[in-house]
Design a protein around this motif. Structure first.
Motif, PDB file in Angstrom:
ATOM      1  N   PHE A 299      82.235 -27.508  63.125  1.00 24.31           N
ATOM      2  CA  PHE A 299      81.407 -27.942  62.003  1.00 24.31           C
ATOM      3  C   PHE A 299      80.739 -26.740  61.355  1.00 24.31           C
ATOM      4  O   PHE A 299      80.303 -25.810  62.030  1.00 24.31           O
ATOM      5  N   ARG A 300      80.675 -26.800  60.046  1.00 23.85           N
ATOM      6  CA  ARG A 300      79.930 -25.784  59.300  1.00 23.85           C
ATOM      7  C   ARG A 300      79.474 -26.395  57.983  1.00 23.85           C
ATOM      8  O   ARG A 300      79.994 -27.404  57.546  1.00 23.85           O
ATOM      9  N   TRP A 301      78.465 -25.780  57.390  1.00 19.16           N
ATOM     10  CA  TRP A 301      77.959 -26.241  56.103  1.00 19.16           C
ATOM     11  C   TRP A 301      78.884 -25.725  55.007  1.00 19.16           C
ATOM     12  O   TRP A 301      79.157 -24.535  54.924  1.00 19.16           O
ATOM     13  N   VAL A 302      79.363 -26.643  54.195  1.00 20.13           N
ATOM     14  CA  VAL A 302      80.217 -26.309  53.056  1.00 20.13           C
ATOM     15  C   VAL A 302      79.394 -26.538  51.797  1.00 20.13           C
ATOM     16  O   VAL A 302      78.851 -27.626  51.594  1.00 20.13           O
ATOM     17  N   VAL A 303      79.289 -25.512  50.975  1.00 17.77           N
ATOM     18  CA  VAL A 303      78.555 -25.640  49.717  1.00 17.77           C
ATOM     19  C   VAL A 303      79.526 -26.195  48.683  1.00 17.77           C
ATOM     20  O   VAL A 303      80.424 -25.503  48.220  1.00 17.77           O
ATOM     21  N   ALA A 304      79.365 -27.474  48.357  1.00 15.58           N
ATOM     22  CA  ALA A 304      80.251 -28.135  47.403  1.00 15.58           C
ATOM     23  C   ALA A 304      79.810 -27.896  45.959  1.00 15.58           C
ATOM     24  O   ALA A 304      80.627 -27.864  45.049  1.00 15.58           O
TER      25      ALA A 304
END
Length: 133
Positions: free
Chosen positions: A59-64
């Protein structure tokens, strides 16, 4: 009455100074604070976003969406693990830095997900309206 008049001027000046004070040069927010949206920034301010993250799980934060009309990225994501964790696979924190560069509104949308699982709903979502004055 004379004493009240003498206090009126200093109090008025203090209130005026408080109203005209400059905003902080940077604003730092964490996950729980991003729920308080919309977020208002002033042109020139730096926005530091710090979120809990554990890339060892995939899991990682994806900047959409990073409000490209009002925010400018100052750095790529920086991931830091706490030195005292002492555990293999322990989570850390990811930080992003943006600068509010132009008045207007935009959307900050971040998703905590496994990037290869495009059909799976994100574990967490941050969706915040950004207004730059």
């Amino acid at each position: 009455m004379n004493r009240a008049h003498r206090l009126l001027l200093p109090c008025s000046l203090a209130l005026l100074a408080a109203c005209t004070s400059q905003p902080k040069p940077s604003v730092s927010v964490e996950e729980k604070q991003l729920g308080k949206c919309p977020m208002e920034l002033h042109s020139g301010q730096t926005l530091n976003i710090t979120l809990p993250s554990n890339p060892t799980t995939g899991f990682r934060w994806v900047v959409a969406d990073a409000a490209p009309g009002v925010l400018r990225s100052l750095s790529k994501e920086v991931y830091v693990t706490p030195e005292d964790a002492g555990l293999v696979g322990a989570g850390g924190q990811s930080t992003w830095r943006y600068q509010a560069y132009q008045p207007g509104t935009g959307r900050l949308l971040m998703q905590y997900r496994r990037p290869w699982e495009v059909e799976v709903k994100p574990a967490k979502i941050i969706d915040c309206q950004i207004e730059v004055r």
